[in-house]
Design a protein around this motif. Structure first.
Motif, PDB file in Angstrom:
ATOM      1  N   MET A 173       0.908  -1.115  -0.019  1.00  0.00           N
ATOM      2  CA  MET A 173      -0.104  -0.159   0.135  1.00  0.00           C
ATOM      3  C   MET A 173       0.890   1.363   0.054  1.00  0.00           C
ATOM      4  O   MET A 173       1.903   1.215   0.612  1.00  0.00           O
ATOM      5  N   SER A 174       0.396   2.267  -0.487  1.00  0.00           N
ATOM      6  CA  SER A 174       1.143   3.614  -0.818  1.00  0.00           C
ATOM      7  C   SER A 174       0.587   4.651  -0.050  1.00  0.00           C
ATOM      8  O   SER A 174       1.083   5.938   0.015  1.00  0.00           O
ATOM      9  N   VAL A 175      -0.868   4.686   0.341  1.00  0.00           N
ATOM     10  CA  VAL A 175      -1.484   5.752   1.091  1.00  0.00           C
ATOM     11  C   VAL A 175      -1.648   5.423   2.340  1.00  0.00           C
ATOM     12  O   VAL A 175      -2.285   4.285   2.548  1.00  0.00           O
ATOM     13  N   HIS A 176      -1.300   6.025   3.448  1.00  0.00           N
ATOM     14  CA  HIS A 176      -1.547   5.871   4.902  1.00  0.00           C
ATOM     15  C   HIS A 176      -1.904   7.104   5.333  1.00  0.00           C
ATOM     16  O   HIS A 176      -1.533   8.393   5.158  1.00  0.00           O
ATOM     17  N   ILE A 177      -2.813   6.831   6.524  1.00  0.00           N
ATOM     18  CA  ILE A 177      -3.528   8.140   7.258  1.00  0.00           C
ATOM     19  C   ILE A 177      -3.066   8.079   8.687  1.00  0.00           C
ATOM     20  O   ILE A 177      -2.547   6.981   9.084  1.00  0.00           O
ATOM     21  N   ILE A 178      -2.766   9.268   9.028  1.00  0.00           N
ATOM     22  CA  ILE A 178      -2.000   9.314  10.257  1.00  0.00           C
ATOM     23  C   ILE A 178      -3.076   9.569  11.562  1.00  0.00           C
ATOM     24  O   ILE A 178      -4.088  10.193  11.512  1.00  0.00           O
ATOM     25  N   TYR A 179      -3.075   8.714  12.545  1.00  0.00           N
ATOM     26  CA  TYR A 179      -3.691   9.047  13.648  1.00  0.00           C
ATOM     27  C   TYR A 179      -2.881   8.787  14.925  1.00  0.00           C
ATOM     28  O   TYR A 179      -1.501   8.415  14.903  1.00  0.00           O
ATOM     29  N   TYR A 180      -3.497   8.899  16.129  1.00  0.00           N
ATOM     30  CA  TYR A 180      -2.752   8.751  17.502  1.00  0.00           C
ATOM     31  C   TYR A 180      -3.363   7.750  18.180  1.00  0.00           C
ATOM     32  O   TYR A 180      -4.787   7.222  18.305  1.00  0.00           O
ATOM     33  N   LYS A 181      -2.385   7.066  19.091  1.00  0.00           N
ATOM     34  CA  LYS A 181      -2.887   5.753  19.838  1.00  0.00           C
ATOM     35  C   LYS A 181      -1.890   5.867  21.034  1.00  0.00           C
ATOM     36  O   LYS A 181      -0.631   5.726  20.908  1.00  0.00           O
ATOM     37  N   ASP A 182      -2.274   6.178  22.278  1.00  0.00           N
ATOM     38  CA  ASP A 182      -1.579   6.299  23.370  1.00  0.00           C
ATOM     39  C   ASP A 182      -0.693   7.293  23.512  1.00  0.00           C
ATOM     40  O   ASP A 182       0.837   7.068  23.721  1.00  0.00           O
ATOM     41  N   GLY A 183      -0.742   8.402  22.726  1.00  0.00           N
ATOM     42  CA  GLY A 183       0.269   9.342  22.546  1.00  0.00           C
ATOM     43  C   GLY A 183       1.355   9.418  21.498  1.00  0.00           C
ATOM     44  O   GLY A 183       1.961  10.151  21.085  1.00  0.00           O
ATOM     45  N   ALA A 184       1.181   7.976  20.864  1.00  0.00           N
ATOM     46  CA  ALA A 184       2.130   7.659  19.800  1.00  0.00           C
ATOM     47  C   ALA A 184       1.576   7.955  18.291  1.00  0.00           C
ATOM     48  O   ALA A 184       0.135   7.600  18.278  1.00  0.00           O
ATOM     49  N   LYS A 185       2.218   8.833  17.693  1.00  0.00           N
ATOM     50  CA  LYS A 185       1.863   8.664  16.091  1.00  0.00           C
ATOM     51  C   LYS A 185       1.825   7.494  15.531  1.00  0.00           C
ATOM     52  O   LYS A 185       2.746   6.863  15.167  1.00  0.00           O
ATOM     53  N   MET A 186       0.725   7.023  14.886  1.00  0.00           N
ATOM     54  CA  MET A 186       0.524   5.843  14.102  1.00  0.00           C
ATOM     55  C   MET A 186       0.001   6.235  12.709  1.00  0.00           C
ATOM     56  O   MET A 186      -0.356   7.205  12.710  1.00  0.00           O
ATOM     57  N   MET A 187       0.171   4.989  11.731  1.00  0.00           N
ATOM     58  CA  MET A 187      -0.822   5.147  10.635  1.00  0.00           C
ATOM     59  C   MET A 187      -1.195   3.662  10.080  1.00  0.00           C
ATOM     60  O   MET A 187      -0.586   2.792  10.572  1.00  0.00           O
ATOM     61  N   ARG A 188      -2.419   3.799   9.381  1.00  0.00           N
ATOM     62  CA  ARG A 188      -3.034   2.733   8.736  1.00  0.00           C
ATOM     63  C   ARG A 188      -3.155   2.855   7.308  1.00  0.00           C
ATOM     64  O   ARG A 188      -3.274   4.078   6.853  1.00  0.00           O
ATOM     65  N   PRO A 189      -3.122   1.662   6.605  1.00  0.00           N
ATOM     66  CA  PRO A 189      -3.334   2.091   5.178  1.00  0.00           C
ATOM     67  C   PRO A 189      -4.800   2.345   4.737  1.00  0.00           C
ATOM     68  O   PRO A 189      -5.674   2.078   5.496  1.00  0.00           O
ATOM     69  N   VAL A 190      -5.026   3.151   3.614  1.00  0.00           N
ATOM     70  CA  VAL A 190      -6.382   3.477   3.047  1.00  0.00           C
ATOM     71  C   VAL A 190      -6.433   2.781   1.989  1.00  0.00           C
ATOM     72  O   VAL A 190      -5.615   2.720   0.822  1.00  0.00           O
ATOM     73  N   LEU A 191      -7.499   1.781   1.826  1.00  0.00           N
ATOM     74  CA  LEU A 191      -7.314   0.655   0.867  1.00  0.00           C
ATOM     75  C   LEU A 191      -8.068   1.016  -0.334  1.00  0.00           C
ATOM     76  O   LEU A 191      -8.143  -0.005  -1.356  1.00  0.00           O
ATOM     77  N   SER A 192      -9.077   1.935  -0.442  1.00  0.00           N
ATOM     78  CA  SER A 192      -9.792   2.157  -1.526  1.00  0.00           C
ATOM     79  C   SER A 192     -10.244   3.565  -2.003  1.00  0.00           C
ATOM     80  O   SER A 192      -9.926   4.469  -1.013  1.00  0.00           O
ATOM     81  N   ARG A 193     -10.439   3.818  -3.153  1.00  0.00           N
ATOM     82  CA  ARG A 193     -10.678   5.125  -3.522  1.00  0.00           C
ATOM     83  C   ARG A 193     -11.939   5.699  -2.769  1.00  0.00           C
ATOM     84  O   ARG A 193     -12.069   6.972  -2.273  1.00  0.00           O
ATOM     85  N   PRO A 194     -13.079   4.933  -2.539  1.00  0.00           N
ATOM     86  CA  PRO A 194     -14.152   5.541  -1.705  1.00  0.00           C
ATOM     87  C   PRO A 194     -13.859   5.822  -0.238  1.00  0.00           C
ATOM     88  O   PRO A 194     -14.282   6.936   0.355  1.00  0.00           O
ATOM     89  N   GLU A 195     -13.042   4.930   0.458  1.00  0.00           N
ATOM     90  CA  GLU A 195     -12.569   5.519   1.674  1.00  0.00           C
ATOM     91  C   GLU A 195     -11.770   6.597   1.435  1.00  0.00           C
ATOM     92  O   GLU A 195     -11.811   7.525   2.592  1.00  0.00           O
ATOM     93  N   TYR A 196     -10.742   6.763   0.526  1.00  0.00           N
ATOM     94  CA  TYR A 196      -9.847   7.949   0.565  1.00  0.00           C
ATOM     95  C   TYR A 196     -10.714   9.290   0.360  1.00  0.00           C
ATOM     96  O   TYR A 196     -10.447  10.430   1.184  1.00  0.00           O
TER      97      TYR A 196
END
Length: 864
Positions: A1-24
């Motif tokens: 995957m090439s697209v990732h969205i940034i979020y936070y968990k327990d104060g740490a910066k995390m990211m997860r993949p965005v899997l499709s055009r509609p989600e993006y």
């Protein structure tokens, strides 16, 4: 995957993949995202940190974090910043022309609209910086040297026209490049347009996320990073033009399966428009029904549990005396999770000793206007009951305070004139409308010589305002702003008060003497409301024909002091709004006798909503319709500001410069463009309310349009002052206004700019909606009827085809059909004479005509 969205968990910066055009697209086009991008481009750059953040150049570590990441994706994110406005379009065209050679996958405009972000296929044999340099040479443009790390993230804009210019589906399916980073690829994730983040963005939920899309895809489960998304049947959804032209390009949106192969589950969610619209579309799907088609629960939570939790969060189950109002508020909150269906509400609403007819009347009033989403209170209720989906930002439009915040920002703060802009900057953009509503009576009092022609009625800028908000909601930050506007008048009043104190001392010293010192008649203009009717009347008679001004940060001062004479207070304020004659006589020589030709008295009050009801306790005498009301947004769960807004010395000085020039403007003025805008607005509301026979709302428009014109004129006067100060300085502007008394009129005509004319509409809408928010239900009760449409909506909604009685009817209809639709909209209390009068109004306005067979025929095309 090439697209990732940034979020936070327990104060740490995390990211997860965005899997499709509609989600993006859904992430880019949420209600908050659209609002924040718009406000940033109006000058609120600090909101940039609230935008969704995406990374296109690296993959996370095994634990999902970004820190120290050395692995690369098969794409590169490139930031091109600070482009001259005339170069923006040629560069965009050049990028699109070379998209195949570049391997372009995504092109978007930056958050501030001054540059571009683009994503292209990585050359695995090159490092991150070498890839960026290669693309820079190909396109003939410099890239941002501060955004060359592979862990760099970009503040994302919307999916609307002009923001998301190009998007290739390949970006969602590319595998990671095998080559390691050779140089400069590590480090903590940083923001593509700013230094590293110092605070969390709003996107703080852990996956899985519930993401709304269109064409039937209502929710999607997050697929794991190593699980490929399944190919699904596509349908065509119109997307913004990728080249800036007028013809849209078709984007393929899966409609059969969720991203990652998850099953699609119907849900009741707000689906943001994928075409750049500003308002999310409500996709309402019942999730469980009992016999008879009536839902017994919402997302698996029984309505009885929801109601019990609601009572706990709102002060307990109501007792006799407050049942009607609180049941009405409950119905308003419940309707968004009952599909706005009366039969469901009737089934779940508690009775609390009321008859079926009374409960039905409450439900009818609550369902007249369509809901916009789940309210903040109901969101808290659902959260307390464990409904995680209620926490999703994309799931909720926010019926009250999110919309209120957007309304405040619509004033185009950056384009407001000197004094107004400084006042807003001193309290923050979320309090824009409250502070403008609070200071306009100050401006009207200072420009006491200005008379404005409104609908051929020449009156002063007479204004009464009330800023309503819960305790600790920010009302106190308005106090120093009001003081800054009135500082020069208050300085004179201090001198007058000293003279009065000297007279009192002399009078006490000459208590037993035959000759007594004569009482001075001093023009004190800033009057305290903690006073008697007689003293106020005497003060108002001594202002030398100028406006007096009163301000109270606690409206209960009025309610307590004037408790026994509230009707006298109401009469004085009503006459001051109209600038009419005020007289008070008494037989005693000692008593106060006044004869004021034109009572000029502007007032600003701040207080809680319940204090408003103590100040305005009569809903039929016209006092309510003369008050300009603004609401502070709900800050109950807002984090403590690290740098709270305060009035700075520079802002105070700029406000005082404008305040110094306003008294120099004398005379009558006609503003034709403002008058035309006002007539257009009031005619639109007239037709809208007449087609739905909404008498309460229709009457509110009559004075709202006048108040909004006076407030907008205040803004235009400040624009005149700003222009003079910028060209000539304060001293030069003062001299010019004295030498050329008619100059300000000529400049005021030019101050009818599109920005300030748009401000009229924002102000008028705000006053209209707040009047209905606070008083509709009470006005209906005061007139002994609940036949009028009701609803505590924070913002007037856009109505569909079948939302009014008029639009429900066919082109040809009978009297009985008109009566049936009236009953459907207004309830069972519709009378024969009421329907007859409604049809008569429609005929008089040219909405309908008699047909040959005794029926009525609707006019083919009505412009409104």
């Amino acid at each position: 995957m090439s697209v990732h969205i940034i979020y936070y968990k327990d104060g740490a910066k995390m990211m997860r993949p965005v899997l499709s055009r509609p989600e993006y697209l859904a992430l880019r086009n949420s209600g908050d995202q659209i609002a924040n991008v718009g406000r940033i481009r109006e000058g609120e750059e600090s909101l940039k940190r609230r935008l969704v953040q995406m990374n296109y150049s690296c993959l996370p570590n095994e634990d999902g974090t970004l820190k120290g990441s050395k692995r690369m994706s098969s794409t590169v994110g490139m930031d091109i910043d600070h482009i001259a406005p005339e170069e923006m379009q040629p560069l965009c065209e050049r990028i699109l022309q070379k998209k195949d050679e570049l391997g372009l996958l995504m092109l978007e405009k930056s958050a501030q609209g001054l540059g571009y972000h683009l994503v292209f296929r990585r050359h695995p044999e090159m490092s991150q910086e070498e890839n960026l340099r290669w693309a820079s040479e190909l396109l003939g443009v410099e890239f941002d040297k501060g955004a060359k790390d592979i862990t760099r993230v970009f503040f994302t804009t919307t999916a609307g026209e002009g923001d998301l210019i190009y998007l290739d589906d390949g970006i969602f399916s590319l595998s990671p490049a095998p080559s390691p980073v050779r140089e400069g690829g590590g480090g903590t994730c940083e923001a593509g347009e700013d230094p590293p983040l110092t605070q969390d963005p709003p996107l703080t939920q852990d996956p899985p996320l519930t993401l709304p899309v269109r064409e039937g895809v209502v929710s999607t489960e997050r697929a794991s990073a190593d699980q490929p998304s399944k190919t699904s049947q596509s349908s065509n959804v119109i997307a913004p033009s990728l080249t800036g032209g007028s013809k849209p390009e078709l984007l393929s949106v899966p409609t059969g399966e969720a991203a990652g192969g998850g099953a699609i589950q119907p849900s009741n969610v707000s689906a943001p428009s994928l075409t750049g619209g500003s308002k999310p579309e409500l996709l309402s799907v019942p999730t469980g029904e009992a016999a008879g088609g009536e839902s017994t629960s919402f997302r698996g939570i029984p309505y009885s549990s929801i109601i019990q939790s609601y009572w706990r969060l709102t002060g307990g189950e109501p007792v006799e005396g407050e049942r009607n109002v609180k049941l009405y508020q409950l119905a308003v909150n419940l309707r968004a999770i009952c599909d706005n269906r009366k039969e469901v509400l009737m089934a779940v609403m508690p009775r609390l000793g009321l008859s079926e007819a009374e409960v039905k009347s409450i439900v009818d009033s609550a369902c007249k206007e369509m809901p916009k989403g789940i309210s903040r209170v109901m969101r808290e209720v659902l959260n307390s009951l464990g409904d995680e989906s209620a926490k999703s930002q994309e799931d909720i439009e926010g019926v009250d305070d999110e919309q209120l915040s957007i309304v405040n920002s619509q004033l185009s703060i950056k384009k407001m004139p000197q004094g107004i802009r400084d006042s807003i900057d001193a309290v923050g953009p979320q309090l824009a409308m409250p502070v403008v509503t609070a200071i306009c009576p100050c401006i009207g009092a200072l420009a006491t010589g200005v008379t404005l022609d409104v609908h051929r009625q020449k009156k002063g800028l007479n204004l009464i305002s009330y800023i309503a908000g819960d305790f600790a909601s920010g009302k106190g930050s308005i106090d120093p702003v009001v003081d800054a506007w009135m500082s020069e008048v208050k300085a004179l009043d201090i001198m007058y008060h000293q003279q009065e104190d000297e007279w009192r001392a002399k009078k006490r010293a000459a208590k037993n003497k035959k000759e007594q010192p004569e009482e001075p008649k001093l023009p004190v203009r800033c009057l305290t409301l903690n006073n008697t009717v007689a003293n106020l009347a005497e003060r108002l008679a001594n202002t030398e024909g100028k406006h007096a001004f009163s301000f109270t940060p606690e409206a209960d001062t009025v309610a307590q002091k004037w408790k026994s004479t509230m009707s006298d207070f109401s009469v004085m304020l009503r006459q001051s709004y109209d600038g009419s004659k005020y007289e008070r006589e008494a037989r005693s020589a000692e008593a106060v006798n006044v004869h004021i030709e034109h009572l000029l008295w502007n007032i600003t009050m701040c207080g809680t909503p319940d204090a408003l009801y103590r100040v305005v306790n009569n809903y039929t005498d016209g006092f309510q319709s003369r008050i300009a009301i603004a609401r502070t947004p709900d800050n109950t769960f807002a984090p403590l500001e690290e740098n709270p807004y305060v009035l700075t010395d520079r802002q105070r000085d700029r406000i005082q410069q404008v305040a110094h020039l306003l008294p120099l403007m004398q005379g009558e003025v006609v503003l034709p463009k403002l008058e035309a805008k006002s007539r257009e607005w009031v005619e639109h509301i007239r037709l809208e309310t007449m087609m739905n026979d909404d008498r309460v709302a229709a009457r509110q428009r009559i004075r709202v349009c006048v108040t909004a014109q006076r407030m907008t004129c205040c803004l235009m006067l400040c624009k005149v002052c700003e222009t003079l100060i910028q060209k000539h300085g304060l001293s030069g502007a003062e001299m010019l206004l004295k030498q050329k008394p008619g100059l300000w009129r000529e400049m005021l005509l030019k101050a009818q700019t599109p920005t300030l004319l748009e401000a009229y509409e924002v102000i008028a809408d705000s006053l209209y909606e707040n009047a209905l928010y606070f008083f509709r239900y009470r006005i209906e009760n005061a007139f002994g009827s609940r036949d009028y449409p009701g609803g505590l909506s924070g913002e007037r909604s856009k109505r569909g085809k079948n939302d009014s009685i008029y639009e429900r009817l066919d082109s040809l209809f009978t009297f009985e059909q008109a009566k049936q639709h009236s009953v459907a909209v207004k309830g069972s209390k519709v009378t024969y004479n009421g329907v007859r009068q409604m049809l008569k109004n429609w005929r008089n306005q040219g909405l309908i005509v008699y047909a040959e067979d005794g029926r009525y025929r609707k006019v083919e095309k009505l412009k409104h």
